[in-house]
Design an enzyme around this catalytic site. Structure first.
Site, short mmCIF file in Angstrom:
data_model
loop_
_atom_site.label_atom_id
_atom_site.label_comp_id
_atom_site.label_asym_id
_atom_site.label_seq_id
_atom_site.Cartn_x
_atom_site.Cartn_y
_atom_site.Cartn_z
N LEU A 20 0.77 -1.17 0.04
CA LEU A 20 0.00 0.08 0.01
C LEU A 20 0.81 1.23 0.09
O LEU A 20 0.59 2.06 -0.51
CB LEU A 20 -0.94 0.07 1.12
CG LEU A 20 -2.20 1.07 1.15
CD1 LEU A 20 -2.99 0.59 -0.08
CD2 LEU A 20 -2.97 0.74 2.63
N THR A 38 10.28 7.14 2.95
CA THR A 38 11.48 6.15 3.60
C THR A 38 11.15 4.85 3.47
O THR A 38 10.10 4.28 3.45
CB THR A 38 11.23 6.49 5.28
OG1 THR A 38 10.32 5.73 5.94
CG2 THR A 38 10.94 7.96 5.46
N ASP A 64 16.21 3.84 9.18
CA ASP A 64 15.64 2.65 9.97
C ASP A 64 14.93 3.48 11.20
O ASP A 64 15.32 4.34 12.00
CB ASP A 64 16.91 2.17 10.93
CG ASP A 64 16.66 1.05 11.93
OD1 ASP A 64 15.44 0.71 12.20
OD2 ASP A 64 17.69 0.33 12.31
N ASN A 91 3.17 4.01 7.63
CA ASN A 91 2.55 2.93 6.84
C ASN A 91 3.43 1.59 7.19
O ASN A 91 3.31 0.46 6.97
CB ASN A 91 2.57 3.10 5.45
CG ASN A 91 2.29 1.85 4.69
OD1 ASN A 91 1.02 1.58 4.74
ND2 ASN A 91 3.26 1.40 4.04
N SER A 142 -3.28 1.51 10.56
CA SER A 142 -3.41 0.32 11.26
C SER A 142 -3.85 -0.88 10.64
O SER A 142 -3.08 -1.25 9.80
CB SER A 142 -4.48 0.83 12.56
OG SER A 142 -4.53 -0.45 13.38
N TYR A 156 1.14 -9.26 16.06
CA TYR A 156 0.71 -8.31 15.13
C TYR A 156 -0.31 -7.49 15.94
O TYR A 156 -0.19 -6.16 15.55
CB TYR A 156 0.44 -8.94 13.95
CG TYR A 156 0.13 -7.80 12.55
CD1 TYR A 156 0.96 -7.23 12.02
CD2 TYR A 156 -1.37 -7.55 12.52
CE1 TYR A 156 0.31 -6.22 10.99
CE2 TYR A 156 -1.72 -6.70 11.62
CZ TYR A 156 -0.76 -6.19 10.71
OH TYR A 156 -1.13 -5.20 9.72
N LYS A 160 -0.66 -3.25 16.69
CA LYS A 160 -1.76 -2.36 16.00
C LYS A 160 -2.72 -2.12 17.25
O LYS A 160 -3.20 -0.74 16.91
CB LYS A 160 -2.42 -3.34 14.92
CG LYS A 160 -1.74 -3.74 13.86
CD LYS A 160 -1.20 -2.42 13.14
CE LYS A 160 -0.38 -2.62 11.84
NZ LYS A 160 0.21 -1.44 11.12
N THR A 191 -1.83 -7.24 -1.99
CA THR A 191 -0.50 -6.59 -1.99
C THR A 191 0.48 -7.79 -1.69
O THR A 191 -0.08 -9.02 -1.64
CB THR A 191 -0.09 -5.65 -0.99
OG1 THR A 191 -0.13 -6.31 0.22
CG2 THR A 191 -1.11 -4.46 -1.08
#
Length: 287
Positions: A20, A38, A64, A91, A142, A156, A160, A191
């Site tokens: 994304l 970045t 980083d 993101n 998120s 994960y 989030k 993706t």
């Protein structure tokens, strides 16, 4: 400060070499906006964009996000390069599939360093710029798994869930400065998020969670068949920022909406079930 209409907007976007984030960069450049992007590898970002994208307004930055100094320098360089900052998009992230007891200390820290500490580093560097200019927009990407949790996604979800809480508090803190905050909650998008180079697995597993092993296999097979269209997803995020108004949470995908709705219904049922017993722990009120 509303989204600029008399000049090209300035965006700072993390996690841009795939998925994304990459699609977002493509569409922003096509709009004529200026983008500081970045990534852990600027070379990979440029290769992914290819020769068909005009990169004259792109400022690729190898950063980083876990390194506060690197992040601060990246934001400063962006302001110096483009003369300001309008939108910040957090993101960067990756998936991780394992049972709680299979997840090592190192794996926990690595995930949270990116999904929580990295975001905090960006915000500490960027929010003062937006606050001083009395306007801007922060977009924190998120997941619907920031609202609900499923087996095998504990780590994960933990990251989030933390991002959701951080974002809610931030939205209230910066509202008086004209800074908007949006929490984006995608479902499954087509993706490479479920590809093996984007989805981390534990260093060791046990025989006690066959259901999670089956879930992992099913998710790897799902790659390329996800419901969400990343082109539409990126466009929707841009539209929300340009419009400058909308709800705090931007739910992307019918699957995301269904998961979130189920969580709200379960939470309401839980609250109803404890409505009579919850006051039992209060001090008596004066009559």
């Amino acid at each position: 400060m509303a989204f600029p209409k008399d000049r090209s907007a300035i965006w700072f976007v993390t996690g841009t070499s795939r998925g994304l984030g990459l699609e977002l960069v493509k569409q922003l450049l096509e709009r004529g906006d200026r983008v500081a992007a970045t990534t852990r590898s600027s070379e990979r970002l440029l290769a992914a964009l290819g020769d068909g994208v005009d990169t004259s307004r792109l400022y690729p930055l190898t950063v980083d996000l876990r390194d506060e100094t690197q992040v601060k320098q990246a934001v400063q360089k962006t302001v110096e390069r483009f003369g300001g900052l309008d939108v910040v998009v957090n993101n960067a992230g990756y998936g991780f599939l394992a049972a709680v007891e299979e997840t090592s200390d190192r794996e926990v820290r690595d995930m949270l360093d990116v999904q929580v500490v990295g975001v905090w580093n960006v915000l500490r560097a960027a929010v003062p710029v937006l606050r001083e200019q009395r306007g801007g927009h922060v977009v924190n990407v998120s997941s619907v798994l920031g609202l609900t949790a499923v087996p095998g996604w504990a780590l994960y979800c933990a990251g989030k869930f933390a991002l959701e809480g951080l974002s809610e508090a931030l939205a209230a803190e910066v509202a008086d400065f004209g800074v908007d905050v949006t929490i984006v909650e995608p479902g499954y998008f087509r993706t490479d998020f479920l590809a093996q180079d984007s989805l981390a697995l534990p260093a060791g597993t046990t025989v006690h969670y066959p259901g999670i092993r089956e879930m992992v296999d099913n998710h790897l097979k799902l790659q390329g068949a996800q419901l969400g269209d990343p082109v539409k997803g990126a466009a929707s995020i841009i539209d929300r920022v340009v419009a400058g108004e909308g709800p705090l949470r931007q739910v992307l995908g019918s699957d995301s909406h269904a998961y979130a709705t189920a969580k709200v219904q379960a939470l309401l049922a839980n609250l109803d079930a404890t409505a009579d017993t919850a006051p039992a722990t209060d001090f008596p009120t004066d009559s």
